[in-house]
Motif scaffolding. Sequence first.
Motif, short mmCIF file in Angstrom:
data_model
loop_
_atom_site.label_atom_id
_atom_site.label_comp_id
_atom_site.label_asym_id
_atom_site.label_seq_id
_atom_site.Cartn_x
_atom_site.Cartn_y
_atom_site.Cartn_z
N ALA A 278 -26.67 -19.28 -11.66
CA ALA A 278 -27.81 -19.52 -10.75
C ALA A 278 -28.22 -18.23 -10.04
O ALA A 278 -29.42 -17.99 -9.81
N HIS A 279 -27.24 -17.37 -9.70
CA HIS A 279 -27.57 -16.09 -9.08
C HIS A 279 -28.44 -15.24 -10.02
O HIS A 279 -29.39 -14.58 -9.58
N ILE A 280 -28.11 -15.27 -11.30
CA ILE A 280 -28.87 -14.49 -12.28
C ILE A 280 -30.29 -15.04 -12.39
O ILE A 280 -31.27 -14.29 -12.35
N ARG A 281 -30.40 -16.34 -12.51
CA ARG A 281 -31.72 -16.96 -12.69
C ARG A 281 -32.59 -16.81 -11.44
O ARG A 281 -33.82 -16.81 -11.54
N ALA A 282 -31.95 -16.68 -10.28
CA ALA A 282 -32.71 -16.51 -9.04
C ALA A 282 -33.01 -15.03 -8.75
O ALA A 282 -33.68 -14.72 -7.75
N GLY A 283 -32.52 -14.15 -9.60
CA GLY A 283 -32.79 -12.74 -9.42
C GLY A 283 -31.89 -12.04 -8.42
O GLY A 283 -32.16 -10.89 -8.02
N ARG A 284 -30.81 -12.70 -8.00
CA ARG A 284 -29.90 -12.08 -7.04
C ARG A 284 -28.92 -11.12 -7.71
O ARG A 284 -28.19 -10.38 -7.04
N ALA A 285 -28.86 -11.15 -9.02
CA ALA A 285 -28.04 -10.23 -9.81
C ALA A 285 -28.67 -10.13 -11.20
O ALA A 285 -29.44 -11.01 -11.60
N GLY A 286 -28.34 -9.08 -11.92
CA GLY A 286 -28.93 -8.88 -13.24
C GLY A 286 -27.90 -9.03 -14.35
O GLY A 286 -26.70 -9.16 -14.10
N TRP A 287 -28.38 -9.00 -15.58
CA TRP A 287 -27.48 -9.16 -16.72
C TRP A 287 -26.53 -7.97 -16.85
O TRP A 287 -25.39 -8.13 -17.30
N ASP A 288 -26.98 -6.79 -16.44
CA ASP A 288 -26.07 -5.64 -16.44
C ASP A 288 -24.89 -5.89 -15.50
O ASP A 288 -23.76 -5.49 -15.78
N THR A 289 -25.17 -6.58 -14.39
CA THR A 289 -24.11 -6.91 -13.44
C THR A 289 -23.13 -7.90 -14.05
O THR A 289 -21.92 -7.79 -13.82
N VAL A 290 -23.63 -8.86 -14.81
CA VAL A 290 -22.76 -9.82 -15.49
C VAL A 290 -21.81 -9.08 -16.42
O VAL A 290 -20.60 -9.38 -16.48
N VAL A 291 -22.34 -8.12 -17.16
CA VAL A 291 -21.51 -7.33 -18.08
C VAL A 291 -20.39 -6.63 -17.31
O VAL A 291 -19.21 -6.69 -17.71
N GLU A 292 -20.73 -5.98 -16.19
CA GLU A 292 -19.71 -5.24 -15.44
C GLU A 292 -18.68 -6.16 -14.81
O GLU A 292 -17.48 -5.86 -14.81
N GLU A 293 -19.12 -7.29 -14.26
CA GLU A 293 -18.16 -8.20 -13.63
C GLU A 293 -17.26 -8.85 -14.67
O GLU A 293 -16.07 -9.09 -14.43
N THR A 294 -17.82 -9.14 -15.85
CA THR A 294 -16.98 -9.67 -16.93
C THR A 294 -15.94 -8.64 -17.36
O THR A 294 -14.76 -8.97 -17.55
N LEU A 295 -16.35 -7.40 -17.50
CA LEU A 295 -15.42 -6.34 -17.88
C LEU A 295 -14.33 -6.16 -16.83
O LEU A 295 -13.19 -5.82 -17.15
N ARG A 296 -14.68 -6.40 -15.58
CA ARG A 296 -13.69 -6.28 -14.51
C ARG A 296 -12.69 -7.43 -14.53
O ARG A 296 -11.47 -7.22 -14.51
N VAL A 297 -13.21 -8.67 -14.59
CA VAL A 297 -12.35 -9.85 -14.49
C VAL A 297 -11.67 -10.18 -15.83
O VAL A 297 -10.50 -10.59 -15.86
N GLU A 298 -12.40 -10.02 -16.91
CA GLU A 298 -11.87 -10.35 -18.25
C GLU A 298 -12.07 -9.16 -19.18
O GLU A 298 -12.89 -9.21 -20.10
N PRO A 299 -11.36 -8.05 -18.96
CA PRO A 299 -11.55 -6.88 -19.83
C PRO A 299 -11.22 -7.21 -21.28
O PRO A 299 -10.34 -8.01 -21.56
#
Length: 422
Positions: A278-299
């Motif tokens: 929902a944060h992504i769809r509302a523009g509060r974060a971007g897909w690049d951010t999803v990539v980085e957070e995934t790499l952090r939590v689930e490398p």
Amino acid sequence: MTVQPPAFVIDPTGADPDAENSALRAAGPVTRVDVLGVTAWSVTDPVLLQKMLTSPDVSKDARQHWPLFDEAVRTWPLALWVAVQNMFTAYGADHRRLRRLVAPAFSARRVAALKESIEQIVTRLLDDLEEGFEHGRKTESGSVAPGEPVDLREHFAYPLPIQVIGELMGVPEERREGFRRLVDGVFSTTLTAEESAANTAELYASFDRLVAAKRAEPGDDMTSLLIAAHDEEGDGSGLNEAEVRDTLLLMVSAGYETTVNLISNAIARLLTHPEQLAHIRAGRAGWDTVVEETLRVEPAVKHLPMRFAVRDIPLPDGRTIAAGDAILASYAAANRHPEWHGESADVFDVTRGSHEHLSFGHGVHFCLGAPLARMEGSIALSRFFERFPDAALAVPMDQLQRVPSLITNGHTRLPIRLKPVR
């Protein structure tokens, strides 16, 4: 005489990485571990790990700096990870030489030129998924009825990087599946030493055929570029024959399995955390951010074997990593360290202030292919959720089976319902 406590055994099946990472962090910034029979020092403190990854006192060259090298290449199932001759295992001036020769294959121009191709591949794969959902699909074991869940790892996360790295390296399309099976064997940590050696021999034979074909008919691809960098003059400035094929091995391994895990892990996280989507769809974060957070939590890689102490390294607690000792970079445990990301370090949160991680390494061995992997992940995720906004995980998250490996971090299958069943 000080008696060393027994080493913590790293699970070769990788069945419960979260519990393992927590236990490693609880044992301290550095702890002795058993990696398939080899004793090493696992480093989980991110500050200390970054320091070691940039220190000249730590090497990746097992031939020079690991007294157990000769025995390991004969008996250790992960022998290939320390025996290859490429940037991954090089040290000092040798590493600088190899990186300089390989870097042009991942120049900003070459990576940017792949964007349109990646978008086209993603569109084709999504078209195939939609067609399969509407009309059913054939599989090796039979047919899948329309509307049934699809294994997104198999039908989306896998074929994208395979096609991208195949295009980058100039691998003919009919050979790409064969490379996939052999690279899976490189990351498996449940093979015996004999099975691993057989897989390695078959993999090298495949690379030898590719190199021979590109020598006969060079193209605008990385394989041809590496062959052109071969040390024809014999002055040591170019790539020797072993370095050519071992660099190809590094590129296939680093550019394929890790990107598969990035894409499938990100989709699984977003589907089980709808508030983050929902944060992504509302523009509060971007897909690049999803990539980085995934790499952090689930490398994509949990533990990366191996580094070696060039000389004695004193630790803050008074212990010493002796010269010649093996060092295991435990990226997954370090990425979620509370001293780096606070008490919410285990939480997948695309809106957190910092998404810093070590998933692409650090220092001189930082992954050359990081910009390409990030671009693939961002395009794949944005296009998938645009096409299938109502996608849902078909089974509970705790029923997803982990890839049996202490190195790679992913699930064997990712069953997804692409649309609500009518």
